[in-house]
Scaffold this motif. Structure first.
Motif, PDB file in Angstrom:
ATOM      1  N   PHE A 180      41.770  35.490  43.113  1.00 12.96           N
ATOM      2  CA  PHE A 180      40.701  35.550  42.117  1.00 12.96           C
ATOM      3  C   PHE A 180      41.257  35.623  40.689  1.00 12.96           C
ATOM      4  O   PHE A 180      40.576  35.221  39.743  1.00 12.96           O
ATOM      5  N   LEU A 181      42.485  36.126  40.535  1.00 10.62           N
ATOM      6  CA  LEU A 181      43.106  36.185  39.199  1.00 10.62           C
ATOM      7  C   LEU A 181      43.720  34.849  38.798  1.00 10.62           C
ATOM      8  O   LEU A 181      44.137  34.687  37.643  1.00 10.62           O
ATOM      9  N   ARG A 182      43.812  33.921  39.739  1.00  7.56           N
ATOM     10  CA  ARG A 182      44.208  32.529  39.484  1.00  7.56           C
ATOM     11  C   ARG A 182      45.585  32.402  38.824  1.00  7.56           C
ATOM     12  O   ARG A 182      45.872  31.411  38.152  1.00  7.56           O
ATOM     13  N   GLY A 183      46.429  33.410  38.988  1.00  6.51           N
ATOM     14  CA  GLY A 183      47.756  33.350  38.393  1.00  6.51           C
ATOM     15  C   GLY A 183      47.784  33.564  36.897  1.00  6.51           C
ATOM     16  O   GLY A 183      48.849  33.502  36.274  1.00  6.51           O
ATOM     17  N   GLU A 184      46.625  33.838  36.295  1.00  7.17           N
ATOM     18  CA  GLU A 184      46.563  34.015  34.841  1.00  7.17           C
ATOM     19  C   GLU A 184      47.017  35.409  34.419  1.00  7.17           C
ATOM     20  O   GLU A 184      47.529  35.600  33.319  1.00  7.17           O
ATOM     21  N   LYS A 185      46.800  36.390  35.290  1.00  3.14           N
ATOM     22  CA  LYS A 185      47.262  37.765  35.031  1.00  3.14           C
ATOM     23  C   LYS A 185      47.765  38.353  36.338  1.00  3.14           C
ATOM     24  O   LYS A 185      47.446  37.869  37.426  1.00  3.14           O
ATOM     25  N   LEU A 208      34.965  42.501  45.086  1.00  2.00           N
ATOM     26  CA  LEU A 208      36.357  42.328  44.661  1.00  2.00           C
ATOM     27  C   LEU A 208      36.484  41.155  43.701  1.00  2.00           C
ATOM     28  O   LEU A 208      37.172  41.245  42.677  1.00  2.00           O
ATOM     29  N   GLN A 209      35.798  40.064  44.008  1.00  2.00           N
ATOM     30  CA  GLN A 209      35.842  38.890  43.127  1.00  2.00           C
ATOM     31  C   GLN A 209      35.273  39.214  41.750  1.00  2.00           C
ATOM     32  O   GLN A 209      35.857  38.853  40.723  1.00  2.00           O
ATOM     33  N   ASN A 210      34.157  39.921  41.708  1.00  2.00           N
ATOM     34  CA  ASN A 210      33.537  40.275  40.431  1.00  2.00           C
ATOM     35  C   ASN A 210      34.444  41.171  39.602  1.00  2.00           C
ATOM     36  O   ASN A 210      34.590  40.996  38.380  1.00  2.00           O
ATOM     37  N   ILE A 211      35.073  42.148  40.255  1.00  2.00           N
ATOM     38  CA  ILE A 211      35.949  43.087  39.544  1.00  2.00           C
ATOM     39  C   ILE A 211      37.172  42.357  38.984  1.00  2.00           C
ATOM     40  O   ILE A 211      37.598  42.605  37.847  1.00  2.00           O
ATOM     41  N   CYS A 212      37.730  41.439  39.768  1.00  2.00           N
ATOM     42  CA  CYS A 212      38.896  40.680  39.297  1.00  2.00           C
ATOM     43  C   CYS A 212      38.521  39.750  38.145  1.00  2.00           C
ATOM     44  O   CYS A 212      39.280  39.622  37.175  1.00  2.00           O
ATOM     45  N   GLN A 213      37.370  39.124  38.236  1.00  2.00           N
ATOM     46  CA  GLN A 213      36.937  38.230  37.148  1.00  2.00           C
ATOM     47  C   GLN A 213      36.693  39.016  35.863  1.00  2.00           C
ATOM     48  O   GLN A 213      37.040  38.552  34.772  1.00  2.00           O
ATOM     49  N   ARG A 214      36.118  40.215  35.992  1.00  2.00           N
ATOM     50  CA  ARG A 214      35.889  41.041  34.802  1.00  2.00           C
ATOM     51  C   ARG A 214      37.223  41.470  34.186  1.00  2.00           C
ATOM     52  O   ARG A 214      37.402  41.424  32.966  1.00  2.00           O
ATOM     53  N   ALA A 215      38.168  41.881  35.033  1.00  2.00           N
ATOM     54  CA  ALA A 215      39.479  42.301  34.529  1.00  2.00           C
ATOM     55  C   ALA A 215      40.208  41.128  33.872  1.00  2.00           C
ATOM     56  O   ALA A 215      40.904  41.298  32.866  1.00  2.00           O
ATOM     57  N   LEU A 216      40.034  39.934  34.439  1.00  2.00           N
ATOM     58  CA  LEU A 216      40.657  38.745  33.881  1.00  2.00           C
ATOM     59  C   LEU A 216      40.155  38.487  32.463  1.00  2.00           C
ATOM     60  O   LEU A 216      40.902  38.092  31.570  1.00  2.00           O
ATOM     61  N   LEU A 217      38.888  38.758  32.233  1.00  2.00           N
ATOM     62  CA  LEU A 217      38.293  38.522  30.918  1.00  2.00           C
ATOM     63  C   LEU A 217      38.587  39.636  29.919  1.00  2.00           C
ATOM     64  O   LEU A 217      38.780  39.381  28.728  1.00  2.00           O
ATOM     65  N   LEU A 218      38.636  40.893  30.401  1.00  2.00           N
ATOM     66  CA  LEU A 218      38.660  42.031  29.477  1.00  2.00           C
ATOM     67  C   LEU A 218      39.994  42.755  29.369  1.00  2.00           C
ATOM     68  O   LEU A 218      40.206  43.488  28.399  1.00  2.00           O
ATOM     69  N   ALA A 219      40.892  42.592  30.344  1.00  2.00           N
ATOM     70  CA  ALA A 219      42.175  43.308  30.271  1.00  2.00           C
ATOM     71  C   ALA A 219      42.956  42.831  29.044  1.00  2.00           C
ATOM     72  O   ALA A 219      43.153  41.624  28.862  1.00  2.00           O
ATOM     73  N   PRO A 220      43.432  43.739  28.190  1.00  2.00           N
ATOM     74  CA  PRO A 220      44.091  43.325  26.944  1.00  2.00           C
ATOM     75  C   PRO A 220      45.495  42.776  27.138  1.00  2.00           C
ATOM     76  O   PRO A 220      45.999  42.061  26.292  1.00  2.00           O
ATOM     77  N   GLU A 221      46.146  43.133  28.254  1.00  2.00           N
ATOM     78  CA  GLU A 221      47.522  42.696  28.489  1.00  2.00           C
ATOM     79  C   GLU A 221      47.582  41.734  29.673  1.00  2.00           C
ATOM     80  O   GLU A 221      46.615  41.590  30.423  1.00  2.00           O
ATOM     81  N   LEU A 248      40.310  47.737  35.771  1.00  2.00           N
ATOM     82  CA  LEU A 248      39.485  47.381  36.930  1.00  2.00           C
ATOM     83  C   LEU A 248      38.104  48.015  36.861  1.00  2.00           C
ATOM     84  O   LEU A 248      37.149  47.498  37.446  1.00  2.00           O
ATOM     85  N   ALA A 249      38.012  49.148  36.146  1.00  2.00           N
ATOM     86  CA  ALA A 249      36.731  49.852  35.984  1.00  2.00           C
ATOM     87  C   ALA A 249      36.041  50.080  37.323  1.00  2.00           C
ATOM     88  O   ALA A 249      34.844  49.827  37.496  1.00  2.00           O
ATOM     89  N   LEU A 250      36.796  50.580  38.310  1.00  2.00           N
ATOM     90  CA  LEU A 250      36.218  50.857  39.621  1.00  2.00           C
ATOM     91  C   LEU A 250      35.246  52.024  39.526  1.00  2.00           C
ATOM     92  O   LEU A 250      35.519  53.009  38.830  1.00  2.00           O
ATOM     93  N   PRO A 251      34.087  51.955  40.185  1.00  2.00           N
ATOM     94  CA  PRO A 251      33.106  53.048  40.123  1.00  2.00           C
ATOM     95  C   PRO A 251      33.723  54.375  40.553  1.00  2.00           C
ATOM     96  O   PRO A 251      34.350  54.468  41.607  1.00  2.00           O
ATOM     97  N   GLN A 252      33.529  55.397  39.723  1.00  2.00           N
ATOM     98  CA  GLN A 252      34.162  56.689  39.970  1.00  2.00           C
ATOM     99  C   GLN A 252      33.678  57.354  41.255  1.00  2.00           C
ATOM    100  O   GLN A 252      34.431  58.003  41.938  1.00  2.00           O
TER     101      GLN A 252
END
Length: 444
Positions: free
Chosen positions: A338-343, A365-378, A386-390
């Motif tokens: 889901f991270l497509r090798g970009e991160k 899992l796909q939604n969480i990875c796509q969100r991290a791909l867009l928002l992770a600064p590094e 990952l912003a997993l629900p607490q």
């Protein structure tokens, strides 16, 4: 018990280091030169090498150690190497760390820091070896599916391997298959594999989400309707079954089909015949029916909401997809897909993904990875990204189903043989490796 090789020409240093390591439960052996080190390694396996950088009296450039390091790295590419010396340049240290050295310890050393560095290096090495074993097993699994179209499905768990083997066995037949499992487990993907490996693969695979169709239009959607059959319909509407003629139709959320629609579907399954809504002309199609549900259809039968005879027609064979939390080995391969090798994922992020309970399964899992791909600064994703629900991560951890003492006792009873210990615990070897990693238990 980890085996450490010390390469240093100073006898006092070797004695002190061997004593320190043996007190911590490690096995330790020392040699005084490059030649002795290579001779020892030709006949022995080591888990970590602690290497001096200068071996000749008066030598302070580190060139001897540099040459030896590259020899060792070529000979043992997966073995942890820690450099140690009082005399060498920072530039050389940086170069060797980039080339794969775990760390650099200056002389005189601090015992606590040295032991911490060694423990971390061994832990990382064991994790990498575990991942390599999983990758090798995954490659072996994929080779077993050579020539088959898996439709891009990624897996590493034995549960998915067995399910796909059964799906491929069923694919050439015309048998109706009922695919069951919770929302988001990947039921549509299994339907695609069944169609893609069937004689019908060159015809259409028509997908119908029964849960998304209004009840009053469901029959028209499936079987078609003549102009004027209902208000607003001004021209003939082709049904999904006609569109799938010669191919496959996949009816997702089949439990939502109305009783009248169930009766028509039963007839299609029995004879291939149906009439469009508002027409008396009988039409015939050749369609393989695949269906899926996350509901308990036997309960729907008991309540009168689902026809028993239709259930048995649809459920010639059932393929059940397990929840993602029961397919832990699939989590990281799917995340990387889901991270497509970009991160990439940090080790801490991987551990967070493995510890999470995944109530939304693969789709979550796909939604969480796509969100991290867009928002992770590094470029490397951290747990916070990952912003997993607490509420899901604050309770009992997903891999904490066996106590550490149970696993250690099983390993002891099995004489350190992973396969025996896993069998005693009733889990796969991969699952046992995951739990050993979770608790920090070293591989025997």
């Amino acid at each position: 018990m980890a085996n450490i090789l010390i390469i240093d020409d100073n006898d006092a240093v070797c004695t002190a280091l061997k004593t320190l390591f043996m007190l911590q439960g490690y096995q330790a052996h020392s040699v005084a030169s490059e030649q002795q080190a290579l001779a020892y390694l030709a006949n022995a396996q080591v888990d970590l090498i602690l290497q001096d950088m200068n071996f000749a009296k008066g030598e302070m450039t580190g060139s001897q150690g540099k040459a030896l390091f590259y020899q060792l790295r070529a000979l043992l590419p997966d073995t942890a190497i820690i450099l140690m010396t009082a005399w060498t340049s920072i530039d050389m240290v940086v170069e060797l760390v980039k080339a794969g050295a775990c760390d650099y310890i200056a002389k005189p050393w601090d015992d606590e820091r040295l032991l911490t560095t060694v423990a971390k290096a061994l832990q990382l090495s064991q994790l990498q070896q575990s991942q390599q074993r999983l990758a090798q097993k995954q490659q072996a699994r994929l080779s077993a599916f050579a020539g088959k179209d898996l439709c891009g499905l990624v897996f590493a768990s034995s549960a998915m391997e067995q399910l796909l083997q059964m799906a491929l066995q069923l694919a050439p037949s015309n048998a109706a298959v009922l695919i069951t499992g919770e929302n988001g487990t990947g039921k549509e993907g299994i339907a695609q594999v069944l169609h893609a490996n069937s004689p019908r693969k060159h015809k259409a695979l028509v997908k119908v989400n029964m849960g998304a169709l209004p009840a009053d239009l469901m029959e028209a959607e499936l079987f078609g309707a003549e102009a004027g059959a209902y208000s607003g319909l001004t021209k003939t509407r082709l049904g999904r079954f006609e569109a799938a003629d010669g191919g496959t139709i996949f009816l997702d959320e089949i439990g939502n089909l109305s009783l009248s629609g169930q009766m028509k579907l039963l007839r299609v399954l029995q004879t291939g015949e149906f009439e469009r809504l508002g027409s008396s002309v009988t039409r015939k199609v050749d369609v393989r029916v695949l269906s899926a549900t996350n509901a308990d259809l036997t309960k729907a039968i008991s309540s009168g909401a689902f026809r028993q005879d239709l259930y048995y027609r649809l459920n010639v064979v059932e393929l059940h997809l397990q929840e993602l939390k029961n397919r832990r080995d699939d989590i990281l391969p799917l995340a990387r897909l889901f991270l497509r090798g970009e991160k990439t994922l940090s080790k801490e992020a991987e551990q967070a993904l493995l510890a999470y309970n995944w109530p939304g399964n693969v789709r979550e899992l796909q939604n969480i990875c796509q969100r991290a791909l867009l928002l992770a600064p590094e470029a490397q994703i951290q747990p916070a990204d990952l912003a997993l629900p607490q509420e899901e991560t604050s309770g009992k951890r997903a891999l904490d189903d066996f106590e550490q003492q149970q696993i250690e006792q099983a390993l002891q009873d099995a004489g350190g043989v992973i396969a025996r210990a896993a069998k005693q615990l009733g889990i796969s070897r991969q699952a046992l490796y995951r739990r050993m990693e979770f608790y920090g238990i070293a591989t025997p």
